[in-house]
Design an enzyme around this catalytic site. Structure first.
Site, short mmCIF file in Angstrom:
data_model
loop_
_atom_site.label_atom_id
_atom_site.label_comp_id
_atom_site.label_asym_id
_atom_site.label_seq_id
_atom_site.Cartn_x
_atom_site.Cartn_y
_atom_site.Cartn_z
N HIS A 15 0.85 -1.19 0.00
CA HIS A 15 0.00 0.00 0.00
C HIS A 15 0.88 1.24 0.00
O HIS A 15 2.08 1.17 0.22
CB HIS A 15 -1.01 0.01 1.16
CG HIS A 15 -0.47 0.34 2.50
ND1 HIS A 15 -1.28 0.62 3.59
CD2 HIS A 15 0.80 0.46 2.98
CE1 HIS A 15 -0.54 0.88 4.64
NE2 HIS A 15 0.71 0.78 4.31
N CYS A 26 5.51 6.87 4.47
CA CYS A 26 4.29 6.10 4.21
C CYS A 26 3.64 6.46 2.88
O CYS A 26 2.75 5.75 2.41
CB CYS A 26 3.29 6.27 5.35
SG CYS A 26 3.84 5.44 6.86
N HIS A 30 5.02 0.48 -0.25
CA HIS A 30 5.71 -0.45 0.64
C HIS A 30 4.73 -1.55 1.05
O HIS A 30 3.54 -1.47 0.73
CB HIS A 30 6.27 0.28 1.87
CG HIS A 30 5.21 0.91 2.72
ND1 HIS A 30 4.61 2.11 2.41
CD2 HIS A 30 4.63 0.49 3.87
CE1 HIS A 30 3.71 2.40 3.34
NE2 HIS A 30 3.70 1.43 4.23
N HIS A 32 3.34 -4.71 4.00
CA HIS A 32 3.24 -5.15 5.39
C HIS A 32 2.76 -6.60 5.43
O HIS A 32 2.04 -7.05 4.53
CB HIS A 32 2.20 -4.34 6.18
CG HIS A 32 2.56 -2.91 6.38
ND1 HIS A 32 3.49 -2.49 7.29
CD2 HIS A 32 2.09 -1.80 5.77
CE1 HIS A 32 3.58 -1.17 7.25
NE2 HIS A 32 2.74 -0.71 6.34
N HIS A 70 -1.71 -10.38 -1.11
CA HIS A 70 -0.80 -10.17 -2.24
C HIS A 70 -1.38 -9.25 -3.31
O HIS A 70 -1.17 -9.46 -4.51
CB HIS A 70 -0.35 -11.51 -2.84
CG HIS A 70 0.69 -12.20 -2.00
ND1 HIS A 70 0.38 -12.80 -0.81
CD2 HIS A 70 2.03 -12.34 -2.15
CE1 HIS A 70 1.48 -13.31 -0.27
NE2 HIS A 70 2.49 -13.04 -1.06
N GLU A 109 -1.00 -3.16 11.70
CA GLU A 109 -0.20 -2.85 10.52
C GLU A 109 1.25 -3.30 10.72
O GLU A 109 1.91 -3.73 9.79
CB GLU A 109 -0.26 -1.34 10.25
CG GLU A 109 0.41 -0.93 8.96
CD GLU A 109 0.04 0.47 8.52
OE1 GLU A 109 -1.18 0.77 8.50
OE2 GLU A 109 0.93 1.25 8.21
ZN LIG Z 1 2.24 1.08 5.62
#
Ligand SMILES: [Zn+2]
Length: 119
Positions: A15, A26, A30, A32, A70, A109
């Site tokens: 995201h 952010c 990137h 998570h 994914h 997150e």
């Molecule tokens: Zn993030």
């Protein structure tokens, strides 16, 4: 006998957060290893000794995890700005019609950052 049950789910996703300030990390694309908890609350059926079969939660949540896992979350309808807060509300909207006893969604997150939404 009132209880709260929690079942945890995981998905991997990318995201970026377009509403963060210019230059904030952010804003960059990137990923998570997201985790979220689905919490239901209600009165135990004393004859049965349980509130809900955990498998019922898994059946409701499974197809939603497939939608998220994914993928680039920003591409998913309703998740153009996929903060933990927005994801929690999005999950609530999907799950509340399926789980009448839904009490809370907690989106993790990272290991140390989470957001709880109670509807
Ligand atoms: Zn993030």
């Amino acid at each position: 006998m009132r209880v709260r049950l929690s079942k945890s789910f995981n998905f991997e996703a990318a995201h970026f957060l377009p509403t963060f300030p210019e230059g904030h990390k952010c804003r960059r694309l990137h990923g998570h290893s997201f985790k979220f908890d689905v919490i239901v609350e209600g009165d135990v059926d004393l004859a049965k000794g349980y509130l809900i079969d955990y498998g019922e939660i898994k059946r409701a949540v499974g197809p939603i995890v497939v939608e998220l896992d994914h993928y680039l979350l920003n591409d998913i309808p309703g998740l153009a700005n996929p903060t933990s807060e927005v994801i929690a509300v999005w999950l609530w909207g999907k799950l509340k019609p399926l789980l009448a006893n839904l009490a809370s969604i907690v989106v993790h997150e990272t290991c140390s950052s989470s957001c709880e939404y109670r509807g």
